[in-house]
Motif scaffolding. Structure first.
Motif, mmCIF file in Angstrom:
data_model
loop_
_atom_site.group_PDB
_atom_site.id
_atom_site.type_symbol
_atom_site.label_atom_id
_atom_site.label_comp_id
_atom_site.label_asym_id
_atom_site.label_seq_id
_atom_site.Cartn_x
_atom_site.Cartn_y
_atom_site.Cartn_z
ATOM 1 N N MET A 74 -9.383 -11.404 1.088
ATOM 2 C CA MET A 74 -8.766 -11.710 2.387
ATOM 3 C C MET A 74 -9.396 -12.962 2.997
ATOM 4 O O MET A 74 -10.564 -13.253 2.786
ATOM 5 C CB MET A 74 -8.920 -10.530 3.356
ATOM 6 N N THR A 75 -8.594 -13.679 3.753
ATOM 7 C CA THR A 75 -9.055 -14.874 4.459
ATOM 8 C C THR A 75 -8.537 -14.788 5.893
ATOM 9 O O THR A 75 -7.659 -13.975 6.208
ATOM 10 C CB THR A 75 -8.461 -16.153 3.833
ATOM 11 N N SER A 76 -9.057 -15.662 6.725
ATOM 12 C CA SER A 76 -8.577 -15.712 8.099
ATOM 13 C C SER A 76 -7.058 -15.950 8.134
ATOM 14 O O SER A 76 -6.331 -15.315 8.915
ATOM 15 C CB SER A 76 -9.324 -16.842 8.820
ATOM 16 N N GLU A 77 -6.599 -16.844 7.264
ATOM 17 C CA GLU A 77 -5.159 -17.158 7.244
ATOM 18 C C GLU A 77 -4.336 -15.932 6.834
ATOM 19 O O GLU A 77 -3.265 -15.676 7.385
ATOM 20 C CB GLU A 77 -4.867 -18.300 6.248
ATOM 21 N N LEU A 78 -4.848 -15.164 5.879
ATOM 22 C CA LEU A 78 -4.094 -13.980 5.433
ATOM 23 C C LEU A 78 -4.066 -12.906 6.520
ATOM 24 O O LEU A 78 -3.067 -12.202 6.675
ATOM 25 C CB LEU A 78 -4.684 -13.438 4.123
ATOM 26 N N TYR A 79 -5.161 -12.779 7.280
ATOM 27 C CA TYR A 79 -5.122 -11.837 8.414
ATOM 28 C C TYR A 79 -4.121 -12.293 9.471
ATOM 29 O O TYR A 79 -3.511 -11.475 10.170
ATOM 30 C CB TYR A 79 -6.508 -11.673 9.048
ATOM 31 N N GLN A 80 -3.957 -13.620 9.617
ATOM 32 C CA GLN A 80 -3.019 -14.133 10.634
ATOM 33 C C GLN A 80 -1.590 -13.654 10.393
ATOM 34 O O GLN A 80 -0.806 -13.523 11.339
ATOM 35 C CB GLN A 80 -3.020 -15.671 10.651
ATOM 36 N N SER A 124 -6.129 -5.274 6.440
ATOM 37 C CA SER A 124 -5.286 -5.924 7.457
ATOM 38 C C SER A 124 -4.408 -4.894 8.182
ATOM 39 O O SER A 124 -4.379 -4.862 9.430
ATOM 40 C CB SER A 124 -4.440 -7.039 6.834
ATOM 41 N N PRO A 125 -3.679 -4.010 7.462
ATOM 42 C CA PRO A 125 -2.949 -2.971 8.199
ATOM 43 C C PRO A 125 -3.851 -2.089 9.045
ATOM 44 O O PRO A 125 -3.463 -1.680 10.149
ATOM 45 C CB PRO A 125 -2.224 -2.169 7.117
ATOM 46 N N ALA A 126 -5.069 -1.801 8.572
ATOM 47 C CA ALA A 126 -5.963 -0.966 9.386
ATOM 48 C C ALA A 126 -6.256 -1.659 10.720
ATOM 49 O O ALA A 126 -6.231 -1.041 11.790
ATOM 50 C CB ALA A 126 -7.256 -0.691 8.633
ATOM 51 N N MET A 127 -6.535 -2.966 10.660
ATOM 52 C CA MET A 127 -6.852 -3.729 11.866
ATOM 53 C C MET A 127 -5.629 -3.823 12.793
ATOM 54 O O MET A 127 -5.716 -3.549 14.000
ATOM 55 C CB MET A 127 -7.309 -5.135 11.461
#
Ligand SMILES: NC(=O)c1ccc[n+]([C@@H]2O[C@H](COP(=O)([O-])OP(=O)(O)OC[C@H]3O[C@@H](n4cnc5c(N)ncnc54)[C@H](OP(=O)(O)O)[C@@H]3O)[C@@H](O)[C@H]2O)c1
Length: 204
Positions: A74-80, A124-127
């Motif tokens: 995961m990266t910041s961009e992927l979390y975006q 990411s879904p958890a967040m």
């Protein structure tokens, strides 16, 4: 009621439409198809959607993109992706919808179980799901016009297991038809600020 269903062509959306169609006037929205098209990542597109279908008694969102990958990839961009689409997309649908909903109307958002019942590649879904549930609880006590807001938080759907079964061993899939009942409870009931969890096993 006149109900806008955003994501009406999806796995959950189709079941929600089947559940509510006989009792209400539904306006079906999707990204590429439906009575109305909308890009929930774009505020101007959301505003245009409301201008084309208001006034409304209820808005249901069964849409929102998110990226699944191992934590180390995961990266910041992927979390975006999830933050901009599934989280802020739904938040913006609520904020922009405030003036277009009738008194006593409701919003029903979609989160998911990853924040309570995590699975592989699901950081990411958890967040994002946790943030959606928090937004619903926080917004519920401040909504004007006696508006209500709830979230439906399903576990993995039976219909989606064909694509994701390897990540959900030991999870009990829930049929879309059953998930759709939670949307009925949100829209046709009287509660607000609730998170309707559907289909979990072995949680305390
Ligand atoms: N499926 C599951 O097992 C499951 C479990 C828990 C939570 N969820 C959550 O539930 C939501 C819906 O899942 P699903 O499996 O039903 O999805 P899906 O089958 O992929 O359907 C997605 C729907 O969203 C619409 N859409 C896509 N991009 C959009 C955009 N930018 N703006 C507005 N609408 C857009 C699509 O419209 P078009 O067809 O016109 O492109 C389609 O109607 C997701 O947020 C997902 O994380 C799903």
């Amino acid at each position: 009621m006149k109900i806008l269903v955003i994501g009406s062509t999806g796995t959950i959306g189709r079941a929600v439409v089947n559940e509510l169609n006989d009792r209400h006037e539904l306006i079906l929205a999707g990204n590429k198809s439906g009575d109305i098209t909308v890009d929930m990542n774009d505020i101007q597109s959301i505003i245009k959607m409301y201008k084309n279908c208001h006034p409304l008694d209820a808005v249901i969102v069964t849409a929102g993109a998110i990226h699944f990958a191992p934590l180390t990839a995961m990266t910041s961009e992927l979390y975006q992706i999830g933050l901009n689409s599934k989280l802020l997309g739904q938040v913006n649908i609520v904020l922009q919808g405030l003036k277009y909903l009738n008194e006593g109307g409701s919003f029903t958002l979609t989160s998911g179980s990853a924040n309570r019942d995590p699975y592989k590649q699901g950081s990411s879904p958890a967040m994002v799901n946790g943030a959606i549930d928090g937004f619903v609880r926080g917004a519920a006590i401040e909504l004007p016009k006696c508006l209500r807001i709830n979230a439906v938080s399903p576990s993995i759907l039976t219909e989606s297991m064909k694509d994701f079964a390897d990540y959900f061993r030991g999870f009990k899939p829930v049929p879309a038809e059953e998930v759709a009942i939670a949307y009925s409870k949100s829209v046709e009931g009287a509660q607000t600020g609730q998170i309707y969890s559907v289909g979990e096993l072995f949680l305390k």
